[in-house]
Design a protein around this motif. Structure first.
Motif, PDB file in Angstrom:
ATOM      1  N   ILE A   6      -9.616   1.918  -5.618  1.00  0.00           N
ATOM      2  CA  ILE A   6     -10.014   2.837  -4.548  1.00  0.00           C
ATOM      3  C   ILE A   6     -11.518   2.717  -4.393  1.00  0.00           C
ATOM      4  O   ILE A   6     -12.272   2.941  -5.344  1.00  0.00           O
ATOM      5  N   PHE A  43      -5.033  -3.078  -7.747  1.00  0.00           N
ATOM      6  CA  PHE A  43      -5.420  -2.142  -6.698  1.00  0.00           C
ATOM      7  C   PHE A  43      -6.581  -1.274  -7.181  1.00  0.00           C
ATOM      8  O   PHE A  43      -6.654  -0.923  -8.367  1.00  0.00           O
ATOM      9  N   GLN A  56       1.019   4.152  -3.024  1.00  0.00           N
ATOM     10  CA  GLN A  56       0.800   5.576  -2.778  1.00  0.00           C
ATOM     11  C   GLN A  56       1.954   6.417  -3.313  1.00  0.00           C
ATOM     12  O   GLN A  56       1.748   7.493  -3.881  1.00  0.00           O
ATOM     13  N   TYR A  96      -6.780  -3.929  -2.249  1.00  0.00           N
ATOM     14  CA  TYR A  96      -5.853  -4.832  -2.930  1.00  0.00           C
ATOM     15  C   TYR A  96      -6.483  -6.213  -3.064  1.00  0.00           C
ATOM     16  O   TYR A  96      -6.959  -6.789  -2.079  1.00  0.00           O
ATOM     17  N   ILE A 140      -6.581   1.615 -10.021  1.00  0.00           N
ATOM     18  CA  ILE A 140      -5.194   2.086  -9.978  1.00  0.00           C
ATOM     19  C   ILE A 140      -4.411   1.301 -11.019  1.00  0.00           C
ATOM     20  O   ILE A 140      -4.371   0.073 -10.963  1.00  0.00           O
ATOM     21  N   PHE A 164       0.827  -1.207   0.000  1.00  0.00           N
ATOM     22  CA  PHE A 164       0.000   0.000   0.000  1.00  0.00           C
ATOM     23  C   PHE A 164       0.865   1.262   0.000  1.00  0.00           C
ATOM     24  O   PHE A 164       0.571   2.238  -0.701  1.00  0.00           O
ATOM     25  N   GLN A 170     -10.816   4.248   0.453  1.00  0.00           N
ATOM     26  CA  GLN A 170      -9.707   3.403   0.880  1.00  0.00           C
ATOM     27  C   GLN A 170      -9.101   2.672  -0.311  1.00  0.00           C
ATOM     28  O   GLN A 170      -9.797   2.351  -1.274  1.00  0.00           O
ATOM     29  N   THR A 171      -7.809   2.402  -0.212  1.00  0.00           N
ATOM     30  CA  THR A 171      -7.143   1.605  -1.236  1.00  0.00           C
ATOM     31  C   THR A 171      -7.468   0.133  -0.997  1.00  0.00           C
ATOM     32  O   THR A 171      -7.452  -0.342   0.142  1.00  0.00           O
ATOM     33  N   SER A 209      -6.674  -0.824   2.961  1.00  0.00           N
ATOM     34  CA  SER A 209      -5.530  -0.071   3.480  1.00  0.00           C
ATOM     35  C   SER A 209      -5.653   0.254   4.963  1.00  0.00           C
ATOM     36  O   SER A 209      -4.672   0.686   5.585  1.00  0.00           O
ATOM     37  N   THR A 219      -4.723   6.815 -11.393  1.00  0.00           N
ATOM     38  CA  THR A 219      -6.052   6.349 -11.001  1.00  0.00           C
ATOM     39  C   THR A 219      -7.039   6.750 -12.077  1.00  0.00           C
ATOM     40  O   THR A 219      -6.997   7.854 -12.594  1.00  0.00           O
TER      41      THR A 219
END
Length: 402
Positions: A191, A189, A160, A198, A247, A156, A195-196, A222, A170
């Protein structure tokens, strides 16, 4: 049937022929919609040889027809209205599986029965929230603590950093934002809800009741939580979240790629043309005057009638370069290219074959090497921050006003 005047009616009466006055039936918009809805149910019965029934295993339209039929049957006003046309005996009392209250809300049912001033097209199902959608929302909300989050936390942090330095980008999770398909794969990934997200694991493919393929995911968030949800549930959540984003991979940042992957779908071609026109302005700048455009078809077909098309300066053209696109929104890319080279746009007026003045578009006074550089900046995803400077014949950073 013929229309008779008052004189005709009198004559017919003298002859002993009775004239039957045509009755005009006037119905309210609600009554018209109720009848139309009942006719749709009748067509379903004719096509499938059965009454529409409830149940999650049945198609959403069949379940909708089943609810609609029950409501018509339960309301005297609606029942009396359609009873004369019920040649299939649909209004007869039958033992049906009770409808699940949470399958359809009251607004959708009332709209289908004509209780609203305006009703949406049945295929849109705007107010319908199926049990599957409710389960998807519950899956997204239900999260557990990720016991091995220390394994994922560096990922994570790295993502970022890569978003910040431009290595990753994104993009809205929508089909018309440059993606021809909105798939979800292991290692990606997203959003969601700020929040991110995975996708750590993708389980075996399963067949959903609606025929679509699905799979169980292990999704890490995340904030140190995780959930075990279906792929389609995550997909629905991303579609519904207006801020939902995909992402990109570090190598997937460009707007298009040179190499076609097995799963890619061709979207079109950027083409660069040079004119063979004898117009004085064109002849004087021939080596740096280029038409830059994007097409979904063959470039050769696009320029086939160049000499009679004012778009091509009423003259033959030669193809200087082409770049094939994959998984890209052609219109948006073309707009970006034209904005970048806007300061060098050719200002010329020519006559078309009918003698009318035309100002051609997409022609720019730009050297070929700058176009090549722009293509490279498109690939690395930095083109949107640049513009062409005619004085230095180079790409420079745009100034953004705060």
């Amino acid at each position: 049937m013929a229309n008779f005047t008052q004189e005709d009616d009198a004559l017919l009466e003298e002859l002993g022929v009775e004239v039957e006055a045509k009755k005009v039936v006037s119905r309210t918009p609600r009554e018209e919609r109720t009848i139309a809805g009942f006719e749709e149910i009748q067509r379903f019965v004719e096509e499938h040889g059965k009454r529409p029934r409830h149940g999650e295993d049945n198609d959403i339209f069949e379940r909708l027809y089943a609810v609609r039929l029950e409501r018509i049957r339960d309301q005297d006003e609606c029942r009396n209205l359609v009873e004369p046309m019920d040649h299939q005996g649909l209004l007869a009392t039958t033992i049906e599986q009770p409808v699940e209250v949470d399958e359809l809300d009251d607004d959708a049912l009332l709209a289908e029965l004509g209780a609203e001033a305006e009703t949406a097209d049945i295929t849109e199902l705007r107010h319908v929230r199926s049990s599957a959608e409710k389960r998807a929302a519950e899956e997204i909300a239900n999260r557990d603590k990720c016991e091995d989050f220390e394994k994922f936390e560096p990922l994570f942090e790295k993502v970022q950093r890569e978003i910040k330095d431009g290595t990753r980008q994104t993009r809205p999770f929508v089909k018309d934002a440059g993606f021809l398909k909105a798939d979800i794969k292991q290692g990606e990934f997203f959003i969601l809800g700020g929040q991110t997200v995975y996708v750590a694991e993708v389980g075996e493919t399963i067949k959903a009741p609606n025929g679509e393929t699905d799979a169980r995911l292990r999704v890490i968030y995340s904030n140190g939580t995780e959930s075990n949800l279906l792929l389609r549930s995550l997909q629905r959540a991303l579609y519904k979240d207006e801020a939902g984003r995909r992402i990109s991979e570090p190598a997937a940042g460009p707007l298009f790629t040179d190499n076609e992957d097995e799963d890619d779908q061709a979207s079109g071609t950027i083409y660069v043309l040079r004119s063979k026109s004898n117009h004085p302005t064109v002849a004087a700048h021939r080596e740096v005057l280029h038409k830059i455009g994007v097409t979904s078809g063959k470039v050769e077909r696009r320029i086939a009638n160049a000499k009679i098309d004012p778009t091509f300066l009423m003259a033959e053209v030669e193809i200087v370069a082409t770049y094939e696109l994959f998984n890209i929104n052609r219109t948006k890319l073309e707009n970006i290219i034209h904005r970048v080279f806007g300061p060098a746009k050719l200002d010329i007026e020519i006559m078309d074959r009918f003698g009318k003045p035309v100002v051609p578009k997409e022609w720019f006074l730009v050297p070929r090497f700058v176009i090549d550089e722009a293509v490279e900046r498109i690939k690395d995803g930095t083109i949107s921050s640049l513009k062409y400077d005619p004085n230095s014949a180079s790409l420079i950073e745009r100034e953004f006003r705060s």
